[in-house]
Each structure stands twice: as structure tokens, then as C-alpha cells.
Enzyme design. Sequence first.
Site, PDB file in Angstrom:
ATOM      1  N   GLY A  46      41.794  27.566  32.423  1.00 41.78           N
ATOM      2  CA  GLY A  46      41.721  28.158  33.753  1.00 41.78           C
ATOM      3  C   GLY A  46      42.605  29.388  33.811  1.00 41.78           C
ATOM      4  N   GLN A  51      47.587  36.100  37.487  1.00 40.89           N
ATOM      5  CA  GLN A  51      48.089  36.008  36.112  1.00 40.89           C
ATOM      6  C   GLN A  51      47.768  37.255  35.293  1.00 40.89           C
ATOM      7  OE1 GLN A  51      46.490  31.772  35.468  1.00 40.89           O
ATOM      8  NE2 GLN A  51      48.353  31.819  34.238  1.00 40.89           N
ATOM      9  N   CYS A  89      50.712  26.139  31.175  1.00 36.43           N
ATOM     10  CA  CYS A  89      50.255  27.339  31.875  1.00 36.43           C
ATOM     11  C   CYS A  89      50.440  28.537  30.960  1.00 36.43           C
ATOM     12  CB  CYS A  89      51.070  27.519  33.154  1.00 36.43           C
ATOM     13  SG  CYS A  89      50.591  28.956  34.115  1.00 36.43           S
ATOM     14  N   LEU A  90      49.436  29.406  30.935  1.00 37.77           N
ATOM     15  CA  LEU A  90      49.519  30.605  30.099  1.00 37.77           C
ATOM     16  C   LEU A  90      50.689  31.498  30.525  1.00 37.77           C
ATOM     17  CD1 LEU A  90      45.712  31.475  30.012  1.00 37.77           C
ATOM     18  CD2 LEU A  90      47.046  30.378  28.203  1.00 37.77           C
ATOM     19  N   HIS A 131      45.907  23.315  40.012  1.00 37.62           N
ATOM     20  CA  HIS A 131      46.830  24.217  39.313  1.00 37.62           C
ATOM     21  C   HIS A 131      46.457  25.684  39.567  1.00 37.62           C
ATOM     22  CE1 HIS A 131      49.181  25.273  35.469  1.00 37.62           C
ATOM     23  NE2 HIS A 131      48.555  26.386  35.793  1.00 37.62           N
ATOM     24  N   GLU A 132      45.175  26.002  39.423  1.00 36.96           N
ATOM     25  CA  GLU A 132      44.747  27.403  39.565  1.00 36.96           C
ATOM     26  C   GLU A 132      44.836  27.882  41.010  1.00 36.96           C
ATOM     27  OE1 GLU A 132      44.624  29.064  36.956  1.00 36.96           O
ATOM     28  OE2 GLU A 132      44.514  27.340  35.614  1.00 36.96           O
ATOM     29  N   HIS A 135      48.231  28.869  42.044  1.00 34.42           N
ATOM     30  CA  HIS A 135      48.607  30.225  41.608  1.00 34.42           C
ATOM     31  C   HIS A 135      48.321  31.261  42.704  1.00 34.42           C
ATOM     32  CE1 HIS A 135      49.927  30.218  37.432  1.00 34.42           C
ATOM     33  NE2 HIS A 135      48.927  29.439  37.054  1.00 34.42           N
TER      34      HIS A 135
HETATM   35 NI    NI Z   1      48.724  28.398  35.233  1.00 30.48          NI
END
Ligand code: NI
Length: 156
Positions: A46, A51, A89-90, A131-132, A135
Site C-alpha cells: 500500500g 508518502q 511502512c515504507l 494503515h493507508e 497516512h
Molecule cells: Ni505506511
Amino acid sequence: MAIRKVRTEEDEVLRIKCKKVAEVNRGTRQLIGDMFETMYATNGVGLAAPQIGVVKRIVVIDDTVGHKMALINPEFTLKEGEQDSDEGCLSLPGYRGKVKRPYKVEVKALDENGNLITVNAEGFLAVILCHEIDHLDGILYKDVAFVYEPIPPEEK
Ligand code: NI
């Protein structure tokens, strides 16, 4: 399409409450294309627009078992049950954690053509959605985690 730079923790753009997309157009679809490409290049499941430095309410998801979607202005219409997630998470490389998440969610959003869609999800896909969408409100999973720890070198 292009791979964009993924912003990490210290970048303040990750802490901004993102703006709703007023009109879904070619620019939106281009951005979504870049988001998918960036997510696949980094082996994510995701990615949220902030991000890659874009403060718009857009997320892309591919849980690798058949649920691929782009969601514009997503909103929860149901959260039910509870589960302990395993998350990474990236934007927080080298770390992992556990969060109490709903087991089941329903989300309404626009797709890349501007059509209203409803997504019903359980288990892992529900975790990714939570989670997304967090963000988009400037929330990182570490803020809500009950476990947050570096990934041991032997598991990297
Ligand atoms: Ni993330």
C-alpha cells in the site's frame, strides 16, 4: 509513469492532514500510476500520496492476493471487531510493529474514474486500509502501535 521518492519519518509532509480531491481527472490518474509504480518498486502492499510528497487523499493498495485498488477520498463507513496486526511502512524502514485494528471495515471512496465504490475487507486487507487511510491524516502506525521495534538483522 515514474517511480517517485518515498518520504521517510523526518519529512514533515507525512504529518499533514491531506486535502480532498475536488475533481478526478487525467492528472489524478497519472499520480495514481506513479503511486502504483513506486509501491511495486519498493515491494509495498500500500502507498498513500503524502508518502511521495503529495498532500491529497489518495491511496493505492495491492495485497498480492487479488485486491488491487486506487481509492480517492476514502472514508470508513464501518469498523467492526478487533485484530492485532503485523505492520511495517515504507516511510519507517527497518522497523515493524503491532497495532490493534478493526477486524472488518467498509470503506467508500471514488475510483480512478470518479465512480463511487464500496470496499468490504477483513483481516490483512482491513489492516492495509486502516494503515493507508491513517497516512492521509498524518498518522504513522508507530503512533498507534503497542509494539514498535527494529527488525532484527537476521530477518531482514
Ligand atoms: Ni505506511
